[in-house]
Each structure stands twice: as structure tokens, then as C-alpha cells.
Design a protein around this motif. Structure first.
Motif, PDB file in Angstrom:
ATOM      1  N   ARG A 111      33.806  38.184  42.942  1.00  0.00           N
ATOM      2  CA  ARG A 111      33.826  36.759  42.608  1.00  0.00           C
ATOM      3  C   ARG A 111      34.549  36.573  41.267  1.00  0.00           C
ATOM      4  NH1 ARG A 111      29.774  33.109  44.951  1.00  0.00           N
ATOM      5  NH2 ARG A 111      28.874  34.148  46.782  1.00  0.00           N
ATOM      6  N   LEU A 112      35.459  35.605  41.225  1.00  0.00           N
ATOM      7  CA  LEU A 112      36.211  35.296  40.012  1.00  0.00           C
ATOM      8  C   LEU A 112      36.039  33.822  39.685  1.00  0.00           C
ATOM      9  CD1 LEU A 112      39.476  37.101  41.113  1.00  0.00           C
ATOM     10  CD2 LEU A 112      38.002  37.899  39.255  1.00  0.00           C
ATOM     11  N   GLU A 113      35.788  33.501  38.423  1.00  0.00           N
ATOM     12  CA  GLU A 113      35.655  32.101  38.022  1.00  0.00           C
ATOM     13  C   GLU A 113      37.031  31.516  37.706  1.00  0.00           C
ATOM     14  OE1 GLU A 113      32.850  31.105  35.048  1.00  0.00           O
ATOM     15  OE2 GLU A 113      31.132  31.929  36.139  1.00  0.00           O
TER      16      GLU A 113
ATOM     17  N   PHE B  42      48.028  37.914  38.089  1.00  0.00           N
ATOM     18  CA  PHE B  42      46.977  38.749  37.525  1.00  0.00           C
ATOM     19  C   PHE B  42      46.871  40.002  38.396  1.00  0.00           C
ATOM     20  CE2 PHE B  42      45.876  34.481  36.148  1.00  0.00           C
ATOM     21  CZ  PHE B  42      45.529  34.670  34.824  1.00  0.00           C
ATOM     22  N   MET B  43      46.936  41.161  37.775  1.00  0.00           N
ATOM     23  CA  MET B  43      46.817  42.417  38.507  1.00  0.00           C
ATOM     24  C   MET B  43      45.391  42.922  38.371  1.00  0.00           C
ATOM     25  SD  MET B  43      49.174  45.849  38.297  1.00  0.00           S
ATOM     26  CE  MET B  43      48.789  46.189  36.575  1.00  0.00           C
ATOM     27  N   LEU B  44      44.718  43.118  39.499  1.00  0.00           N
ATOM     28  CA  LEU B  44      43.329  43.543  39.504  1.00  0.00           C
ATOM     29  C   LEU B  44      43.219  44.896  40.176  1.00  0.00           C
ATOM     30  CD1 LEU B  44      43.422  40.221  40.107  1.00  0.00           C
ATOM     31  CD2 LEU B  44      40.963  40.526  39.901  1.00  0.00           C
ATOM     32  N   GLY B  45      42.418  45.775  39.598  1.00  0.00           N
ATOM     33  CA  GLY B  45      42.193  47.093  40.172  1.00  0.00           C
ATOM     34  C   GLY B  45      40.739  47.491  40.030  1.00  0.00           C
ATOM     35  N   VAL B  46      40.174  48.030  41.103  1.00  0.00           N
ATOM     36  CA  VAL B  46      38.782  48.479  41.097  1.00  0.00           C
ATOM     37  C   VAL B  46      38.750  49.968  41.390  1.00  0.00           C
ATOM     38  CG1 VAL B  46      36.507  48.265  42.156  1.00  0.00           C
ATOM     39  CG2 VAL B  46      37.936  46.231  41.857  1.00  0.00           C
ATOM     40  N   ALA B  47      38.050  50.727  40.560  1.00  0.00           N
ATOM     41  CA  ALA B  47      37.939  52.169  40.755  1.00  0.00           C
ATOM     42  C   ALA B  47      36.654  52.674  40.123  1.00  0.00           C
ATOM     43  CB  ALA B  47      39.148  52.893  40.152  1.00  0.00           C
ATOM     44  N   ASP B  48      36.238  53.850  40.552  1.00  0.00           N
ATOM     45  CA  ASP B  48      35.066  54.513  40.002  1.00  0.00           C
ATOM     46  C   ASP B  48      35.505  55.893  39.520  1.00  0.00           C
ATOM     47  OD1 ASP B  48      32.729  55.824  39.434  1.00  0.00           O
ATOM     48  OD2 ASP B  48      31.812  55.542  41.400  1.00  0.00           O
TER      49      ASP B  48
ATOM     50  N   GLN C 210      34.378  49.898  38.304  1.00  0.00           N
ATOM     51  CA  GLN C 210      34.816  49.013  37.230  1.00  0.00           C
ATOM     52  C   GLN C 210      36.059  48.247  37.678  1.00  0.00           C
ATOM     53  OE1 GLN C 210      35.048  50.613  33.279  1.00  0.00           O
ATOM     54  NE2 GLN C 210      33.546  52.204  33.688  1.00  0.00           N
ATOM     55  N   LEU C 211      36.115  46.982  37.263  1.00  0.00           N
ATOM     56  CA  LEU C 211      37.267  46.134  37.549  1.00  0.00           C
ATOM     57  C   LEU C 211      38.092  45.958  36.284  1.00  0.00           C
ATOM     58  CD1 LEU C 211      38.941  44.040  39.195  1.00  0.00           C
ATOM     59  CD2 LEU C 211      37.266  42.327  38.467  1.00  0.00           C
ATOM     60  N   THR C 212      39.391  46.144  36.402  1.00  0.00           N
ATOM     61  CA  THR C 212      40.316  45.886  35.306  1.00  0.00           C
ATOM     62  C   THR C 212      41.242  44.748  35.717  1.00  0.00           C
ATOM     63  OG1 THR C 212      40.302  48.182  34.552  1.00  0.00           O
ATOM     64  CG2 THR C 212      42.167  46.829  33.879  1.00  0.00           C
ATOM     65  N   ILE C 213      41.412  43.762  34.840  1.00  0.00           N
ATOM     66  CA  ILE C 213      42.307  42.635  35.100  1.00  0.00           C
ATOM     67  C   ILE C 213      43.368  42.600  34.005  1.00  0.00           C
ATOM     68  CG2 ILE C 213      42.504  40.147  35.452  1.00  0.00           C
ATOM     69  CD1 ILE C 213      39.563  40.080  36.187  1.00  0.00           C
TER      70      ILE C 213
ATOM     71  N   GLU D 223      32.344  39.051  38.968  1.00  0.00           N
ATOM     72  CA  GLU D 223      31.146  39.756  39.430  1.00  0.00           C
ATOM     73  C   GLU D 223      31.520  40.608  40.635  1.00  0.00           C
ATOM     74  OE1 GLU D 223      26.652  38.874  41.229  1.00  0.00           O
ATOM     75  OE2 GLU D 223      27.925  37.229  40.530  1.00  0.00           O
ATOM     76  N   LEU D 224      31.279  41.917  40.528  1.00  0.00           N
ATOM     77  CA  LEU D 224      31.471  42.807  41.659  1.00  0.00           C
ATOM     78  C   LEU D 224      30.232  42.779  42.541  1.00  0.00           C
ATOM     79  CD1 LEU D 224      33.073  45.946  39.929  1.00  0.00           C
ATOM     80  CD2 LEU D 224      34.228  44.321  41.437  1.00  0.00           C
ATOM     81  N   SER D 225      30.426  42.816  43.844  1.00  0.00           N
ATOM     82  CA  SER D 225      29.301  42.728  44.765  1.00  0.00           C
ATOM     83  C   SER D 225      28.552  44.061  44.861  1.00  0.00           C
ATOM     84  CB  SER D 225      29.779  42.314  46.158  1.00  0.00           C
ATOM     85  OG  SER D 225      30.344  43.433  46.825  1.00  0.00           O
TER      86      SER D 225
END
Length: 215
Positions: free
Chosen positions: A129-131, A108-114, A96-99, A86-88
Motif C-alpha cells: 500500500r502506498l499513500e 518512482f523505482m520500487l524494489g522489495v527484497a529480503d 524491505q522496500l526501497t523507493i 505498508e508491506l502486506s
């Protein structure tokens, strides 16, 4: 895989690569950092790893590598074909988040961009938040998780190098999934306490040794 979902996957990877390229364009030292909450895994609902950001610049995109100890993984939603996160509200609705899983170092490589280039304003607070869930080889005890290779990409062409982050992960002795995870019948669903479910409703279950989410 439906054509729409395949296209979405391709677009998400493009966004992630865009964020990485922006970050690699340059390096500026600034007072920016990520922090991560400590986590305790038990036989109940999957706990959340809460990641927060302090940034004194406008962040156009950001990416990092998440390292989890053996026996701990991200929860994966089979129906959505994506990890549960969940993005805040600090993000724009188009962020958008890509994992992606990096087999070279087990992270795990995570990237957030618009894609429309909206930025996160300077400030502080929760961003993601990550479960998390215990896997078949989980052993009770206290471990360390890490976030490394952190980059904040400014709205221009430069990037900000951010310090590594460490957090603790405790696996409680109540996590009793080992025998269930070894079942070879991939059609069976089990609760986290080992109860076999014929027709699973919404919730988190074990199937073929993996944690899955039914929505």
C-alpha cells in the motif's frame, strides 16, 4: 543525517540493487502479474494505492517503476526520511522496500527484497500500500497511472517478465491546495483545506509546497 539512518539508507539501496541484479539474470515466462487499485484524491486523508500480486512461482525479490500523472505524488515522511507505505503480511518480517526517484523518466523505482533470502510463496493477494497526495499543480480530472518494467526474481538465478499495469487516478474538485502551496515561508504548516497550523499535531500537512506527515 544520523549515522544510523545513513547506514540504513545505504543498506536499503544495496537490497534494491540486489533485487534488480537477480531479476536481470534471466527471463522465464509464467502466469504472474501485478494489479493496482483505482484511486480518488480529495481534500480528506491521503488515499492508498493498493498493489496486489498473483504469482505461480516463489518470488525472491521484485521491482517495478511507478508512473504517476502530473499533480500526484507519493506522501513523504520528513521524520522517517522515507515515503509512506505498508508491506502486506505476505512478506517475511525482514522484507524491505526501497523507493528511489528516477529522474531519467520521472518515475518512482520500487524494489522489495529480503537479505536473508526469504521468498513470497506462490499465491495471490495484496502486497503493498502506498499513500498518494495531490501536489500544487494538481488539476481536477481523471488520469491514468502505470506500473511498468516489472520483474519477479525467483529464488534461483532467473527472472520473470511481468506485463505492465494501468490504473485510474481521479483528482476531485474539492482538492484546494493551490494557493496554500505557493506560500514562500517554509516554516508554516497548513491543513489540506488551507488552514494554517502553528503547532501541528499528528497528521498530513502542507509545508513549502510539499505534503509532509507529522507523527
Amino acid at each position: 543525517m544520523p549515522a544510523r539512518k545513513k547506514k540504513e539508507r545505504i543498506m536499503k539501496k544495496i537490497f534494491l540493487l540486489t533485487a534488480m541484479l537477480l531479476a536481470m539474470a534471466g527471463s522465464v515466462q509464467a502466469d504472474n502479474k501485478l494489479t493496482a487499485s483505482n484511486v480518488k484524491l480529495s481534500s480528506g486523508e491521503p488515499p492508498e494505492l493498493v498493489i496486489s500480486m498473483e504469482n505461480d512461482i516463489e518470488v525472491g525479490a521484485y521491482d517495478f517503476h511507478l508512473y504517476l500523472p502530473d499533480g500526484v505524488a507519493l506522501v513523504y515522511d520528513e521524520e522517517d526520511e522515507d515515503y509512506v507505505y505498508e508491506l502486506s503480511s505476505r512478506h517475511n518480517k525482514k522484507h524491505q522496500l526501497t523507493i528511489l526517484y528516477d529522474e531519467t523518466d520521472g518515475s518512482f523505482m520500487l524494489g522489495v527484497a529480503d537479505p536473508s533470502l526469504h521468498t513470497l510463496k506462490a499465491g495471490s493477494g495484496e502486497v503493498l500500500r502506498l499513500e498518494l497526495i495531490a501536489t500544487a499543480d494538481a488539476v481536477p480530472g481523471k488520469y491514468e497511472g502505470n506500473i511498468r518494467k516489472i520483474w519477479f526474481a525467483e529464488s534461483g538465478s532467473s527472472g520473470v517478465d511481468v506485463a505492465d499495469v494501468a490504473f485510474s487516478i481521479e483528482i476531485d474538485s474539492s482538492v484546494g491546495i493551490h494557493d496554500v502551496s505557493m506560500n514562500s515561508n517554509g516554516t508554516n504548516y497548513y491543513t489540506l483545506t488551507g488552514l494554517r497550523i502553528v503547532a501541528p499535531a499528528r497528521g498530513v500537512y502542507i509545508r513549502s509546497g510539499k505534503k509532509v506527515v507529522k507523527r
